[in-house]
Design an enzyme around this catalytic site. Structure first.
Site, PDB file in Angstrom:
ATOM      1  N   HIS A 136       1.179  35.940  45.652  1.00 18.43           N
ATOM      2  CA  HIS A 136       1.510  35.789  47.072  1.00 18.43           C
ATOM      3  C   HIS A 136       1.847  34.332  47.403  1.00 18.43           C
ATOM      4  O   HIS A 136       3.001  33.970  47.555  1.00 18.43           O
ATOM      5  CB  HIS A 136       0.332  36.316  47.897  1.00 18.43           C
ATOM      6  CG  HIS A 136       0.575  36.458  49.364  1.00 18.43           C
ATOM      7  ND1 HIS A 136       1.785  36.191  49.961  1.00 18.43           N
ATOM      8  CD2 HIS A 136      -0.252  36.843  50.380  1.00 18.43           C
ATOM      9  CE1 HIS A 136       1.698  36.410  51.262  1.00 18.43           C
ATOM     10  NE2 HIS A 136       0.464  36.807  51.541  1.00 18.43           N
ATOM     11  N   HIS A 191      12.462  39.002  45.552  1.00 21.13           N
ATOM     12  CA  HIS A 191      11.575  39.273  46.692  1.00 21.13           C
ATOM     13  C   HIS A 191      11.469  40.768  46.888  1.00 21.13           C
ATOM     14  O   HIS A 191      12.444  41.488  46.683  1.00 21.13           O
ATOM     15  CB  HIS A 191      12.142  38.617  47.967  1.00 21.13           C
ATOM     16  CG  HIS A 191      11.136  38.459  49.052  1.00 21.13           C
ATOM     17  ND1 HIS A 191      10.802  39.485  49.893  1.00 21.13           N
ATOM     18  CD2 HIS A 191      10.379  37.391  49.413  1.00 21.13           C
ATOM     19  CE1 HIS A 191       9.879  39.048  50.742  1.00 21.13           C
ATOM     20  NE2 HIS A 191       9.599  37.790  50.475  1.00 21.13           N
ATOM     21  N   ASP A 222      10.178  30.025  48.347  1.00 29.63           N
ATOM     22  CA  ASP A 222       9.435  29.137  47.464  1.00 29.63           C
ATOM     23  C   ASP A 222      10.325  28.318  46.539  1.00 29.63           C
ATOM     24  O   ASP A 222       9.873  27.336  45.954  1.00 29.63           O
ATOM     25  CB  ASP A 222       8.446  29.956  46.618  1.00 29.63           C
ATOM     26  CG  ASP A 222       7.372  30.557  47.481  1.00 29.63           C
ATOM     27  OD1 ASP A 222       6.949  29.887  48.427  1.00 29.63           O
ATOM     28  OD2 ASP A 222       6.963  31.706  47.228  1.00 29.63           O
TER      29      ASP A 222
HETATM   30  N1  CMC Z   1      13.422  36.381  37.510  1.00 29.94           N
HETATM   31  C1  CMC Z   1      13.997  37.256  36.670  1.00 29.94           C
HETATM   32  N2  CMC Z   1      14.016  38.583  36.888  1.00 29.94           N
HETATM   33  C2  CMC Z   1      13.400  39.037  37.987  1.00 29.94           C
HETATM   34  C3  CMC Z   1      12.788  38.178  38.895  1.00 29.94           C
HETATM   35  C4  CMC Z   1      12.809  36.786  38.622  1.00 29.94           C
HETATM   36  N3  CMC Z   1      12.235  35.920  39.437  1.00 29.94           N
HETATM   37  N4  CMC Z   1      12.275  38.887  39.910  1.00 29.94           N
HETATM   38  C5  CMC Z   1      12.545  40.179  39.640  1.00 29.94           C
HETATM   39  N5  CMC Z   1      13.221  40.263  38.481  1.00 29.94           N
HETATM   40  C6  CMC Z   1      13.695  41.490  37.847  1.00 29.94           C
HETATM   41  C7  CMC Z   1      12.550  42.217  37.145  1.00 29.94           C
HETATM   42  O1  CMC Z   1      12.384  41.757  35.835  1.00 29.94           O
HETATM   43  C8  CMC Z   1      13.022  43.645  37.223  1.00 29.94           C
HETATM   44  O2  CMC Z   1      13.998  43.830  36.236  1.00 29.94           O
HETATM   45  P1  CMC Z   1      14.081  45.234  35.440  1.00 29.94           P
HETATM   46  O3  CMC Z   1      14.378  46.263  36.499  1.00 29.94           O
HETATM   47  O4  CMC Z   1      15.190  45.010  34.473  1.00 29.94           O
HETATM   48  O5  CMC Z   1      12.736  45.412  34.812  1.00 29.94           O
HETATM   49  C9  CMC Z   1      13.733  43.725  38.572  1.00 29.94           C
HETATM   50  O6  CMC Z   1      14.119  42.378  38.877  1.00 29.94           O
HETATM   51  C10 CMC Z   1      12.831  44.229  39.708  1.00 29.94           C
HETATM   52  O7  CMC Z   1      11.597  43.546  39.635  1.00 29.94           O
HETATM   53  P2  CMC Z   1      10.274  44.009  40.426  1.00 29.94           P
HETATM   54  O8  CMC Z   1       9.095  43.277  39.915  1.00 29.94           O
HETATM   55  O9  CMC Z   1      10.211  45.504  40.461  1.00 29.94           O
HETATM   56  O10 CMC Z   1      10.644  43.546  41.886  1.00 29.94           O
HETATM   57  P3  CMC Z   1       9.627  43.314  43.047  1.00 29.94           P
HETATM   58  O11 CMC Z   1      10.377  43.570  44.281  1.00 29.94           O
HETATM   59  O12 CMC Z   1       8.356  44.034  42.866  1.00 29.94           O
HETATM   60  O13 CMC Z   1       9.318  41.754  42.838  1.00 29.94           O
HETATM   61  C11 CMC Z   1       8.631  39.556  43.135  1.00 29.94           C
HETATM   62  C12 CMC Z   1       9.263  40.808  43.778  1.00 29.94           C
HETATM   63  C13 CMC Z   1       8.610  38.446  44.164  1.00 29.94           C
HETATM   64  C14 CMC Z   1       7.189  39.875  42.694  1.00 29.94           C
HETATM   65  C15 CMC Z   1       9.470  39.143  41.903  1.00 29.94           C
HETATM   66  O14 CMC Z   1      10.810  38.947  42.283  1.00 29.94           O
HETATM   67  C16 CMC Z   1       8.934  37.892  41.205  1.00 29.94           C
HETATM   68  O15 CMC Z   1       8.018  38.004  40.378  1.00 29.94           O
HETATM   69  N6  CMC Z   1       9.508  36.691  41.534  1.00 29.94           N
HETATM   70  C17 CMC Z   1       9.045  35.449  40.967  1.00 29.94           C
HETATM   71  C18 CMC Z   1       7.811  34.943  41.724  1.00 29.94           C
HETATM   72  C19 CMC Z   1       8.155  34.475  43.139  1.00 29.94           C
HETATM   73  O16 CMC Z   1       9.091  33.726  43.366  1.00 29.94           O
HETATM   74  N7  CMC Z   1       7.323  34.904  44.111  1.00 29.94           N
HETATM   75  C20 CMC Z   1       7.482  34.507  45.509  1.00 29.94           C
HETATM   76  C21 CMC Z   1       7.864  35.641  46.372  1.00 29.94           C
HETATM   77  S1  CMC Z   1       8.414  35.152  47.993  1.00 29.94           S
HETATM   78  C22 CMC Z   1       7.007  34.631  48.808  1.00 29.94           C
HETATM   79  C23 CMC Z   1       6.854  35.170  50.196  1.00 29.94           C
HETATM   80  O17 CMC Z   1       7.793  35.593  50.876  1.00 29.94           O
HETATM   81  O18 CMC Z   1       5.697  35.161  50.643  1.00 29.94           O
END
Ligand code: CMC
Length: 382
Positions: A224, A264, A319
């Site tokens: 988070h 995101h 971020d």
């Molecule tokens: N780099 C590379 N690939 C990514 C990334 C990333 N940062 N984020 C998502 N993907 C890919 C992931 O590997 C998956 O690929 P595949 O379908 O081939 O397996 C696909 O995108 C979907 O990923 P997900 O985990 O199902 O997507 P999500 O919506 O659950 O994830 C997230 C959202 C924020 C957890 C994720 O994008 C992430 O881990 N980002 C990096 C950490 C980050 O920057 N976090 C801050 C979030 S913003 C803070 C706020 O608003 O409070």
């Protein structure tokens, strides 16, 4: 009653709220209908707090009165400052120190016995918490540096006063304005994990201190609040290794790791808050003549755009740029998440109050997957 399982409550609507809305398809964020860009560039954090808590933008007279009330609550008791110094000496992590100190704040709360239904008292408590968190955080950081706390300066804004208490020096206009904008854009963001935590606690009609402390706990997790710190660590790593930022991204992609600051759950395009911070980073880099972080982040974003990642919906989030902006302001790495909490406390409080207006205890169910009809064996026979 449906037994459909929604892991992580993804997509589940649990409440109505008029506070903020995220349109992840077009990259738009509004607080009570006002576009985040207008608020970030034209309003100060105090105005935004008033908007979230009172439902409307204040008039000049309302804002002045509200600001005076906040300013009057900035000081914290000396005993509490001593505890903060003890936590710093014990090497406590900043978010844990904030959680402990905010909890201790309630011991000095003059209206501790007021009922949660007493809306005016609850609002005054919320104001005290919001006004005192910056004082706690600045004192904690100074104690870590072996310095005494700096008393709040009533002539400075919420943002300016925090930077002043942190460094002991009055910030220049650009730093104050930049930090104020960072507070505004982090103040609220729909039903994110920490806000929902605060709401769950508020739905038991527990007092607002418990709601804020719960929010701090939820925000402290790396899924988070911690990603801006991860981005900054990457930038330091690139700098130390003297690697080209694009080479670093290629290595990370090949190893299957994620790029921090990208992607995101809600935004499928570039986060509007990232755009605002990127512009600020550009201003700060140009005015300081130090364009290193700007160059690295720009190179990474350009490369990932060319590679089609952004088009796939994995775009820069808030971020990706906030860490380098804070670094330009001289804020230490592990204070990034506490600063997020300092701003988001305003949103947590607003959501708890809004939910309690038409309260319903939040109490979901789990699908039971444990044993049934287990035969009890007395302890000495097991
Ligand atoms: N780099 C590379 N690939 C990514 C990334 C990333 N940062 N984020 C998502 N993907 C890919 C992931 O590997 C998956 O690929 P595949 O379908 O081939 O397996 C696909 O995108 C979907 O990923 P997900 O985990 O199902 O997507 P999500 O919506 O659950 O994830 C997230 C959202 C924020 C957890 C994720 O994008 C992430 O881990 N980002 C990096 C950490 C980050 O920057 N976090 C801050 C979030 S913003 C803070 C706020 O608003 O409070």
């Amino acid at each position: 009653m449906s037994d459909e399982l929604k892991r992580g409550l993804e997509g589940v609507v649990v409440a109505e709220s008029g506070l903020s809305h995220v349109d992840g398809q077009v990259g738009k964020l509004v607080y009570r209908g006002y576009d985040i860009e207008d608020l970030a560039l034209k309003a100060e954090y105090e105005e935004v707090l008033y908007l979230l808590w009172h439902g409307e933008l204040p008039t000049r007279a309302e804002l002045d009165a509200f600001t005076d009330e906040l300013v009057a609550e900035r000081e914290v008791d000396d005993d509490l400052l001593e505890t903060v110094a003890t936590l710093a000496e014990a090497d406590e992590r900043p978010m844990a120190a904030l959680r402990t100190a905010t909890s201790m704040l309630s011991a000095y709360e003059p209206e501790a016995d007021a009922d949660a239904e007493d809306r005016d008292a609850a609002l005054r408590k919320g104001r005290r918490i919001t006004a005192k968190i910056p004082t706690i955080l600045a004192a904690f950081e100074r104690a870590r540096q072996g310095e005494d706390p700096v008393d709040p300066d009533p002539s400075l804004s919420h943002a300016g006063n925090f930077l002043y208490m942190l460094t002991g020096t009055e910030p220049d206009a650009v730093s104050e304005e930049t930090f104020d904008m960072a507070l505004t854009i982090h103040a609220d963001h729909g039903l994110n994990a920490s806000t929902f935590t605060g709401m769950v606690i508020g739905s038991t009609m527990a007092d607002i201190y418990s709601g804020v402390i719960g929010g701090i706990g939820a925000l402290s997790g790396p899924l988070h609040g911690g990603a801006n710190q991860d981005v900054m660590e990457v930038l330091y790593e690139i700098d130390e290794s003297e690697k080209d930022p694009v080479e670093w991204v290629i290595d990370v992609r090949e190893s299957g790791r994620r790029i921090p600051g990208f992607g995101h759950r809600v935004y499928k395009v570039k986060d509007p808050r990232a755009k605002l911070l990127q512009a600020k980073l550009r201003d700060l880099s140009e005015s300081s003549g130090d364009t290193k972080w700007l160059d690295y982040t720009t190179a990474i974003e350009e490369y990932l755009t060319e590679e089609g990642l952004v088009e796939k919906g994995i775009a820069p989030n808030v971020d990706f740029y906030s860490g380098s902006v804070y670094d330009h302001l001289g804020i230490p790495l592990d204070m990034f998440t506490p600063i997020f909490a300092m701003s988001r406390a305003g949103g947590w409080i607003a959501h708890v109050f809004e939910y309690q207006e038409d309260n319903r205890l939040i109490r979901p169910r789990a699908r039971y997957t444990g044993a049934t009809d287990a035969e009890f064996v007395p302890i000495d026979e097991r």
